[in-house]
Design a protein around this motif. Structure first.
Motif, PDB file in Angstrom:
ATOM      1  N   SER A  59       0.658   8.398  -6.493  1.00  0.00           N
ATOM      2  CA  SER A  59       0.493   8.798  -5.095  1.00  0.00           C
ATOM      3  C   SER A  59       1.383   7.960  -4.178  1.00  0.00           C
ATOM      4  CB  SER A  59      -0.972   8.666  -4.675  1.00  0.00           C
ATOM      5  OG  SER A  59      -1.368   7.317  -4.735  1.00  0.00           O
ATOM      6  N   ASN A  60       1.651   8.480  -2.979  1.00  0.00           N
ATOM      7  CA  ASN A  60       2.516   7.802  -2.019  1.00  0.00           C
ATOM      8  C   ASN A  60       1.862   6.569  -1.408  1.00  0.00           C
ATOM      9  OD1 ASN A  60       4.650   9.578  -2.348  1.00  0.00           O
ATOM     10  ND2 ASN A  60       3.869  10.990  -0.813  1.00  0.00           N
ATOM     11  N   ASN A  61       0.546   6.596  -1.287  1.00  0.00           N
ATOM     12  CA  ASN A  61      -0.199   5.481  -0.705  1.00  0.00           C
ATOM     13  C   ASN A  61      -1.427   5.197  -1.540  1.00  0.00           C
ATOM     14  OD1 ASN A  61       1.244   4.993   1.908  1.00  0.00           O
ATOM     15  ND2 ASN A  61       0.710   7.149   2.199  1.00  0.00           N
ATOM     16  N   HIS A  62      -1.854   3.933  -1.531  1.00  0.00           N
ATOM     17  CA  HIS A  62      -3.092   3.560  -2.207  1.00  0.00           C
ATOM     18  C   HIS A  62      -3.723   2.426  -1.407  1.00  0.00           C
ATOM     19  CE1 HIS A  62      -6.000   2.211  -5.138  1.00  0.00           C
ATOM     20  NE2 HIS A  62      -5.796   3.350  -5.792  1.00  0.00           N
ATOM     21  N   ILE A  99      -0.230  -0.418  -4.589  1.00  0.00           N
ATOM     22  CA  ILE A  99       0.424   0.381  -5.630  1.00  0.00           C
ATOM     23  C   ILE A  99       0.406  -0.403  -6.941  1.00  0.00           C
ATOM     24  CG2 ILE A  99       2.604   1.475  -6.302  1.00  0.00           C
ATOM     25  CD1 ILE A  99       1.248   2.816  -3.897  1.00  0.00           C
ATOM     26  N   ASN A 110       0.805  -1.222   0.000  1.00  0.00           N
ATOM     27  CA  ASN A 110       0.000   0.000   0.000  1.00  0.00           C
ATOM     28  C   ASN A 110       0.840   1.274   0.000  1.00  0.00           C
ATOM     29  OD1 ASN A 110      -2.048  -1.810   0.188  1.00  0.00           O
ATOM     30  ND2 ASN A 110      -2.773  -1.172   2.177  1.00  0.00           N
ATOM     31  N   SER A 111       2.116   1.162   0.315  1.00  0.00           N
ATOM     32  CA  SER A 111       2.983   2.332   0.402  1.00  0.00           C
ATOM     33  C   SER A 111       4.019   2.298  -0.724  1.00  0.00           C
ATOM     34  CB  SER A 111       3.681   2.354   1.761  1.00  0.00           C
ATOM     35  OG  SER A 111       4.550   3.449   1.834  1.00  0.00           O
ATOM     36  N   ARG A 112       4.123   3.405  -1.448  1.00  0.00           N
ATOM     37  CA  ARG A 112       5.038   3.491  -2.590  1.00  0.00           C
ATOM     38  C   ARG A 112       6.500   3.384  -2.148  1.00  0.00           C
ATOM     39  NH1 ARG A 112       7.117   7.021  -6.750  1.00  0.00           N
ATOM     40  NH2 ARG A 112       6.203   6.444  -8.752  1.00  0.00           N
ATOM     41  N   ASN A 129       7.801   1.369  -0.128  1.00  0.00           N
ATOM     42  CA  ASN A 129       8.215  -0.035   0.014  1.00  0.00           C
ATOM     43  C   ASN A 129       8.573  -0.673  -1.322  1.00  0.00           C
ATOM     44  OD1 ASN A 129       7.606   0.114   2.729  1.00  0.00           O
ATOM     45  ND2 ASN A 129       5.594  -0.823   2.515  1.00  0.00           N
TER      46      ASN A 129
END
Length: 66
Positions: free
Chosen positions: A40-43, A47, A4-6, A8
């Motif tokens: 975006s940074n989070n999704h 991602i 979920n975090s870009r 990573n």
């Protein structure tokens, strides 16, 4: 790690993704990240990436490197 975090996700790492047509069954496909497609940074759903095999999907898990 989840996808979920870009931050990573980097090109060259091994991940498991769910493709658009597999979202209902949650069937996962493993591969190596070629491109990161989400800006975006989070999704919340993961991602979106393109794998070296050409598969496009949302990252569910970042897999440990071998």
């Amino acid at each position: 790690m989840n996808g979920n975090s870009r931050s990573n996700i980097k090109p060259g790492i091994k991940v498991s993704v769910v493709q658009k047509q597999d979202q209902r069954t949650n069937k996962l496909t493993e591969g190596i990240v070629k491109d990161i497609l989400t800006n975006s940074n989070n999704h919340p759903h993961g991602i979106k990436v393109r794998l070296t095999s050409g598969v496009v999907g949302r990252v569910k898990h970042v897999l440990p490197s071998e």
